[in-house]
Design a protein around this motif. Structure first.
Motif, PDB file in Angstrom:
ATOM      1  N   LEU A 106      19.276 -22.751   0.786  1.00  0.00           N
ATOM      2  CA  LEU A 106      18.255 -22.323   2.002  1.00  0.00           C
ATOM      3  C   LEU A 106      17.113 -23.406   1.958  1.00  0.00           C
ATOM      4  CD1 LEU A 106      17.432 -20.645   4.384  1.00  0.00           C
ATOM      5  CD2 LEU A 106      16.039 -19.181   2.751  1.00  0.00           C
ATOM      6  N   CYS A 107      16.332 -23.643   0.931  1.00  0.00           N
ATOM      7  CA  CYS A 107      15.384 -24.575   1.056  1.00  0.00           C
ATOM      8  C   CYS A 107      15.798 -25.930   1.351  1.00  0.00           C
ATOM      9  CB  CYS A 107      14.619 -24.460  -0.507  1.00  0.00           C
ATOM     10  SG  CYS A 107      13.809 -22.953  -1.018  1.00  0.00           S
ATOM     11  N   PHE A 108      16.883 -26.383   0.692  1.00  0.00           N
ATOM     12  CA  PHE A 108      17.430 -27.742   0.927  1.00  0.00           C
ATOM     13  C   PHE A 108      17.567 -27.790   2.660  1.00  0.00           C
ATOM     14  CE2 PHE A 108      20.938 -30.629   1.469  1.00  0.00           C
ATOM     15  CZ  PHE A 108      20.457 -31.579   0.820  1.00  0.00           C
ATOM     16  N   ASP A 109      18.165 -26.801   3.254  1.00  0.00           N
ATOM     17  CA  ASP A 109      18.581 -26.985   4.664  1.00  0.00           C
ATOM     18  C   ASP A 109      17.236 -26.718   5.512  1.00  0.00           C
ATOM     19  OD1 ASP A 109      21.157 -27.335   4.161  1.00  0.00           O
ATOM     20  OD2 ASP A 109      21.925 -25.294   4.682  1.00  0.00           O
ATOM     21  N   VAL A 146      17.530 -35.471  17.006  1.00  0.00           N
ATOM     22  CA  VAL A 146      16.493 -34.779  17.505  1.00  0.00           C
ATOM     23  C   VAL A 146      16.345 -33.235  17.406  1.00  0.00           C
ATOM     24  CG1 VAL A 146      15.819 -36.517  19.122  1.00  0.00           C
ATOM     25  CG2 VAL A 146      16.999 -34.600  19.867  1.00  0.00           C
ATOM     26  N   THR A 147      17.607 -32.501  16.758  1.00  0.00           N
ATOM     27  CA  THR A 147      17.601 -31.348  16.483  1.00  0.00           C
ATOM     28  C   THR A 147      18.914 -31.020  15.368  1.00  0.00           C
ATOM     29  OG1 THR A 147      18.052 -29.365  17.509  1.00  0.00           O
ATOM     30  CG2 THR A 147      19.320 -31.055  18.268  1.00  0.00           C
ATOM     31  N   GLY A 148      18.703 -30.050  14.689  1.00  0.00           N
ATOM     32  CA  GLY A 148      19.670 -29.399  13.527  1.00  0.00           C
ATOM     33  C   GLY A 148      19.210 -30.407  12.378  1.00  0.00           C
ATOM     34  N   VAL A 172      15.865 -40.922  12.590  1.00  0.00           N
ATOM     35  CA  VAL A 172      15.073 -39.832  13.301  1.00  0.00           C
ATOM     36  C   VAL A 172      13.683 -40.486  13.713  1.00  0.00           C
ATOM     37  CG1 VAL A 172      14.019 -38.593  11.685  1.00  0.00           C
ATOM     38  CG2 VAL A 172      14.135 -37.667  13.959  1.00  0.00           C
ATOM     39  N   THR A 173      13.471 -40.641  14.961  1.00  0.00           N
ATOM     40  CA  THR A 173      12.284 -40.975  15.444  1.00  0.00           C
ATOM     41  C   THR A 173      10.997 -39.943  15.699  1.00  0.00           C
ATOM     42  OG1 THR A 173      13.100 -43.091  16.316  1.00  0.00           O
ATOM     43  CG2 THR A 173      10.927 -42.739  17.114  1.00  0.00           C
ATOM     44  N   TRP A 174      10.071 -39.919  15.119  1.00  0.00           N
ATOM     45  CA  TRP A 174       9.038 -38.876  15.395  1.00  0.00           C
ATOM     46  C   TRP A 174       7.917 -39.435  16.110  1.00  0.00           C
ATOM     47  CZ3 TRP A 174      10.644 -34.464  13.729  1.00  0.00           C
ATOM     48  CH2 TRP A 174      11.365 -34.188  12.601  1.00  0.00           C
TER      49      TRP A 174
END
Length: 153
Positions: free
Chosen positions: A16-19, A43-45, A53-55
């Motif tokens: 859970l922590c990893f995900d 951008v999701t998941g 990913v670009t933040w």
């Protein structure tokens, strides 16, 4: 090159922590002070090895963009992301997860190099290293709250 290391004990399962830590949607929820959002790449998941990913976020009152790539993943024990474009000269962020009898130890190790040579080094000493430490600790504490309050642990 400053290195920030933070350990957070979480009363929740390792998986859970990893995900939660690699979930783009959760990342935006755990960084309210900087108003982070994913605007490019994944951008999701859940992030996987090789994902980019670009933040977009606000730091020091300035809206900034940063692109990171997940270069290593060993589920559910660790993943590493590095900056490929952004305000730093470079960064390497290792996320580790260790199972304990009653929970998980989440370890963040953030190695970064500021831009601008001597000026960047001075900024590290004066404020940036402390700012980055607070950012990493704050996000870890938010992840802890989420993980420990999920009903189906």
């Amino acid at each position: 090159m400053p290195v920030i290391k933070h350990e957070e004990f979480i009363v929740a399962p390792l998986e859970l922590c990893f995900d939660l830590a690699r979930n783009v949607d959760i990342h935006t929820r755990t960084t309210p002070g900087t108003k982070e959002k994913a605007i490019g790449g994944v951008v999701t998941g859940l992030l996987e090895e090789g994902d980019i990913v670009t933040w977009e976020a606000t730091h020091f009152g300035i809206r900034q963009r940063l692109t990171a790539k997940v270069i290593h993943m060993k589920k559910p024990y660790s993943f590493v992301d590095v900056m490929v474009k952004g305000a730093f000269h470079s960064f390497h962020h290792t996320h580790q997860f260790l199972q304990e009898a009653d929970g998980t130890i989440m370890i963040d190790t953030f190695d970064y190099k500021s831009p601008l040579g001597f000026i960047g080094s001075a900024a590290d000493r004066l404020f940036l290293a402390n700012y980055m430490r607070q950012f990493i600790v704050s996000r870890a504490k938010e992840l802890k709250k989420l993980a420990e309050n999920i009903d189906d642990k």
